[in-house]
Design an enzyme around this catalytic site. Structure first.
Site, PDB file in Angstrom:
ATOM      1  CG  HIS A   1      49.009  25.533  32.168  1.00 10.82           C
ATOM      2  ND1 HIS A   1      49.067  25.897  30.850  1.00 10.82           N
ATOM      3  CD2 HIS A   1      49.239  26.656  32.878  1.00 10.82           C
ATOM      4  CE1 HIS A   1      49.311  27.210  30.769  1.00 10.82           C
ATOM      5  NE2 HIS A   1      49.428  27.689  31.975  1.00 10.82           N
TER       6      HIS A   1
ATOM      7  CG  HIS B   1      49.819  27.184  37.428  1.00  4.14           C
ATOM      8  ND1 HIS B   1      48.517  27.253  37.846  1.00  4.14           N
ATOM      9  CD2 HIS B   1      49.875  27.928  36.293  1.00  4.14           C
ATOM     10  CE1 HIS B   1      47.818  27.979  36.997  1.00  4.14           C
ATOM     11  NE2 HIS B   1      48.614  28.423  36.059  1.00  4.14           N
TER      12      HIS B   1
ATOM     13  CD  GLU C   1      29.054  47.962  32.514  1.00  3.92           C
ATOM     14  OE1 GLU C   1      29.936  47.440  33.238  1.00  3.92           O
ATOM     15  OE2 GLU C   1      28.369  48.940  32.882  1.00  3.92           O
TER      16      GLU C   1
ATOM     17  CG  HIS D   1      29.571  58.647  31.086  1.00  5.98           C
ATOM     18  ND1 HIS D   1      30.452  58.827  32.120  1.00  5.98           N
ATOM     19  CD2 HIS D   1      28.557  57.886  31.590  1.00  5.98           C
ATOM     20  CE1 HIS D   1      29.978  58.224  33.214  1.00  5.98           C
ATOM     21  NE2 HIS D   1      28.840  57.647  32.907  1.00  5.98           N
TER      22      HIS D   1
END
Lengths: 696, 696
Positions: A37, A282, A440, A502
């Site tokens: 890159h 890039h 989370e 869950h």
């Protein structure tokens, strides 16, 4: 030098040439290996040079000096941005290292790797993670400051320093960066500055197809201090105005009640004549022609590669080296004064810096008497945490599930700016209880940042099912050997009524697949205490605890044939052996299913079949034992084996072997009370007994 | 009726009583089962009632009618918000169902489950996912509109309808919702309205500890049309102003060039006298006293539970039923006119609605001649995609890795508002090529939304390593039986120089652990074509393709002892058998490692050892074959077995058995070219040969 550079008045031509040298080293290094890159490393060279030569409080000779500013390259694909500055500043990388970019054994791998190259503060590459790491570092800096030097006014402590991060468009498209950035503003992290390289190009070229939001506006709404430095002059020309960037950095540092965001508008690949501003700059080599043409633009010899004027290198290394040496020497002086004035805190600093636990640290660890009704392992874990009250390096919290995960150490203050306290949570900026919100993923990357910053031992809780939301940083913790701890409760269908969305089914297997992560599922309260003690004694691995919502019986340790819970530290052990010690069959279980194996053992005995029950709280710990021990627990001669775990069977075949049976759950759960679910899905002593007989 | 309710002038007292009835049913249902989430269902009752009784274009008698508006309850924990409206409107739920909340076998599980309860459009619960689903539905609505009725002016087509979603604070803390919302604005999804239940309470109580941002400001910065409806009167009182909400919904529907965001400020648990506005009202039963007190506030008999005035039910069911019947009847009339005028499009509509592929759909599928140098399976996948040019239901793209994932069908327009086209990507609002940006997580939940909306077959690409970023929606696709396709390229250390952050090691095992997901890793170009053909022929399972970056040899199919590639549809097959068909050892490999097994077979033959090579592109498909077939491929009598896969061994023990060996990679990779990595990490024919001999 490119005509576009606008440098501070006191900088020399050598500085300008160093910047252009950095651009060309990036182009050459990628061209040599044939992939990588180059573009961002070229256009960010002026900004990176400013940081490493003039701005960061850092010392190339001492890359882990505790007083340093931290630098996070969240845009890890642009590793050359960092490697080249480490080379120029004298962190130990040499031209040969840059030439060895992305090759076997080099110190310059494709993405920066923590622990592999001096000056690399974190492993980045998976986008967005570095932003979370930087937020974690800024939080850790504040917590550590509170532990070691709480009373000195803001900005005057030797423990005050700053976290800088560079993020790309891709970093800010990833949700984890928004999660972490929202929390950073809530936390008023004035010690954090994020430079957003707004070049509006990603791999699919112009970001207009996917990323049209007002990013600076978003950061304002999140509550950051926001500035824009537009090197593109609103598209009318290009001025790499380092003076303006420096002013913005100064302003950012002066704002202490908010994290700072600097949108730096750049043209990727500048000044490559045809590929700048394109997706082609890039992630691929520019091609020899373009590299040569860029060299001509910059007044370098297009026929040469890796050209570094010795005068440039002499200048950059002495400048960064002298500056760094003075910074650290001044700091050391103040540090010694602080040590003298604060001997207890200095001892704490030394201990925590080495991640050493004090003598007798586990003396207060709770234990439980035998109890058929029992206690949930999440509650046992809470009791264990309470016993760490006097170990201030242990801190953590939950992703909005504190009461469910039982992660709070009672009476300890929350880690919160004073004006963020609520009726339920009091605290202060140096507090201990973390509140991640329903985030989370950011929690995982923040825990990594906390561990990377210093020696504290953070933990974070959520439901086991939502370990799926945080897998990328869990993997990075393992890759970086960071001792993060995850408190994953509600670890099976035993959570009951919340239903299949869950209920973890495949999560234990999927987590055990991560190399370097310890997955620990204790069978009762006493194993939970041993689990915490064992994982904290480790310094170089992340650990995840899988804990129940529901009560589990506490086994009668040391009596009635039951082994001591301390055996759990070996990962797998004979909990209760076959009568006579010569098992016909071995029942291997974890967590809430161990009780089923114990009952099945009794049922089998009534039929004259002698069964051993092995509790296997942590396969990784068991695998680390020597052959003789493992053979003593799972003798090769006993081929009749049954695994019992309320999750997919994958991962158990290795232990049960060709003649073994798995009592497992290979489909999704359902919404009902836990007793019904265990019954309906066949997690009963009877099914274990039947499987044992089939195995014989 | 609560004094706070402000209803439209033409609503009756029965409407007011219905709303209060809804609140109390929520409180009663949670109280009865003893757990669940009453608070939001209570305070959102007026909003939900407005939607289901007066606003949504929907028909209770016909819950899957194609012309309906879609409703997504992203805040799935508040399932009662939805269940109670389905009960009141007459979707088939009865009072007994509400009484059976969260119990075994009920139609009212803890979180709404797609396919389980009529009127539930998606399974929600894991926060943030519903927002992504809604964005996907809105995109699908536009794509389907473009396929079936592209020329009718906006708003006048029978395929124009609206997507409504309700999100909680937790939904908007999750990064996936920000990813999806950013893309929704880029896509100018005027057919999408998101109602944000801004009650500022989550499980850890007041969100001030973790979520202090200006959420409405963030959505403005993302590019949404933003309105605020403040029922709290800026904290000075509480007016459930349904009129204002209705006006905001009207305004939202009138804005066609932006998705709409309505921040609805509520008090959770309203009007429970002591627990409203607290975290305790969020996720636990209120307690009998509080429920009774709430009934008194509302003028209901506190001694009764599940009280529904028959007049109320008669009113709500006839109102919703008559309204829905008329809406659908009008639509059906227009639909028949459209069918008559557009017989070809009607045929396409019928076919796609049933997810049927046309006769001979796979006729243009490419095949490849034997070729030692070969072709990367990602490139083969691209060639396969080109052959689907005339199957417009197959559409997709990449999370900013189009050129790497090879996911673009050449010549097809991008799915983009006209003003978002770029130099590289042309297209229009009805285009086919998707651009997700660097947002793997949102991509996964958007793909789910697309599948939920209608019969198209979307695919999404990223690197296999970043499957970790999108696990939650992949799991939900499997749970919901949605036929999404994931194009996961760069599937091993074979990606080379990007190094360990990008090299999947444990991902194959971790994905195979997900029940209901097919993980397919083709060994060469022809297996890749068979993989696509096989997965598209399935309608009820998600599939993930693991494809190489590097070239793989194309095996000489049907000659030199090599089986036809069509055998790959069985998941595992004898690619090339032992000389004489009586193998001494079986080598089982996947993807890029199959070639190593083929070479090892030759080496072993030279030593007089006869090896069979089994290619195992998809364990799930192999497991679905009958016993006889599986025995024919892996005869029980041959215990010498070797698995060869450049990933963790977990998952292979089941197939190789007690005497087998695994040639696996149980640690992280490194940055170097792929040939070096395979050599250094022992992925060579020689190691396979050695393992085979050990196994014998």
């Amino acid at each position: 030098m490119t005509s576009s550079l606008k440098l501070p008045a006191d900088w020399s031509d050598l500085d300008a040439k160093a910047i252009d040298t950095a651009r060309l080293l990036a182009a050459d290094a990628v061209q040599k290996v044939g992939n990588g890159h180059p573009g961002t490393a070229m256009s960010l060279a002026p900004a990176a040079y400013l940081l490493f030569q003039q701005y960061l409080k850092s010392n190339p000779a001492s890359p882990t000096w505790a007083g340093r500013d931290r630098f996070v390259l969240s845009a890890g694909h642009s590793s050359l941005t960092l490697y080249i500055q480490l080379f120029l500043a004298g962190y130990g990388l040499e031209l040969e290292d840059l030439k060895a970019l992305r090759t076997w054994g080099s110190r310059t791998p494709g993405h920066p790797e923590y622990g592999h190259t001096d000056g690399v503060e974190t492993t980045t590459g998976p986008l967005g993670q570095g932003v979370g790491n930087a937020v974690g570092m800024a939080m850790a800096a504040r917590r550590e400051r509170g532990l070691f030097d709480p009373d000195t006014p803001t900005g005057e402590s030797i423990f005050d320093h700053h976290i800088y991060a560079i993020a790309s468009d891709g970093d800010l498209e990833e949700g984890v960066s928004n999660e972490a950035s929202s929390l950073a503003a809530t936390q008023r992290l004035g010690n954090l500055t994020l430079i957003y390289d707004q070049n509006a190009i990603s791999i699919e070229d112009d970001v207009d197809i996917a990323f049209t939001e007002d990013v600076a506006g978003r950061y304002e709404a999140l509550g950051w201090h926001v500035q824009t430095v537009d090197w593109t002059n609103n598209g009318t020309g290009y001025t790499e105005d380092v003076v303006a960037l420096q002013a913005a950095l100064d302003e950012a540092r002066s704002v202490t009640d908010k994290p700072s965001f600097i949108a730096l508008k750049t043209v990727i690949g500048w000044p490559a004549p045809t590929l700048r501003g394109t997706g082609k700059a890039h992630g691929a080599a520019l091609g020899e022609e373009e590299v040569a043409a860029t060299k001509e633009v910059l007044g370098f010899d297009p026929s040469k590669t890796f050209e570094v004027d010795p005068a440039v290198l002499e200048h950059t290394r002495s400048q960064a080296g002298e500056r760094g040496a003075k910074l650290e020497a001044d700091w050391q002086l103040a540090f010694e004064q602080w040590r003298t004035a604060n001997p207890d805190r200095a001892a704490l600093f030394d201990r925590i810096s080495k991640r050493e636990l004090p003598e007798g640290w586990d003396a207060e660890l709770p234990s439980w008497d035998a109890d058929e009704k029992g206690i949930a392992t999440r509650k046992a874990s809470s009791a264990v945490l309470q016993s760490f009250k006097n170990l201030p390096e242990i801190w953590g919290g939950s992703a909005d599930l504190a009461e469910s995960n039982n992660t709070t150490i009672e009476g300890e203050p929350s880690f919160l700016p004073s004006d963020r306290q609520t009726k339920m949570w009091s605290g202060g900026p140096f507090g201990r209880t973390l509140h991640f919100g329903v985030r989370e993923h950011a929690m995982g990357s923040i825990l990594n940042g906390i561990c990377l910053h210093g020696g504290t031992r953070p933990y974070g809780g959520t439901f086991l099912i939502f370990s799926d939301y945080m897998r990328p940083p869990v993997r990075l913790a393992a890759l970086m050997n960071l001792p993060t701890t995850y408190v994953w409760t509600h670890d099976s269908i035993g959570l009951g009524e919340d239903g299949p969305t869950h209920q973890p089914i495949e999560q234990l297997a999927a987590l055990r697949a991560i190399p370097g992560l310890d997955v620990i599922r204790p069978a009762d309260a006493n194993e939970t205490a041993v689990a915490w003690r064992t994982l904290l004694a480790q310094n170089n691995r992340p650990s995840g605890l899988a804990l129940t919502r529901q009560n589990l019986p506490v086994f009668p340790r040391g009596t009635e044939g039951f082994a001591e819970a301390s055996e759990a530290a070996k990962g797998g052990y004979t909990l209760i052996d076959a009568e006579g010690g010569e098992p016909d069959v071995i029942l291997i279980a974890t967590g809430s299913e161990v009780q089923l194996a114990v009952k099945a053992r009794t049922q089998l005995a009534a039929e004259g079949i002698q069964a051993r029950v092995v509790s296997m709280p942590c396969m990784e710990w068991f695998d680390a034992q020597d052959d003789a021990y493992r053979e003593s627990v799972l003798p090769n001669s006993v081929r009749a084996r049954v695994s019992v775990e309320a999750g997919v069977a994958e991962g158990w075949y290795r232990l049960v072997g060709d003649f073994g049976k798995t009592v497992s759950l290979d489909h999704y759960g359902a919404s009902a009370d836990q007793a019904t679910l265990f019954e309906k899905f066949g997690f009963t002593p009877e099914r274990v007994t039947a499987a044992a007989k089939e195995s014989l």
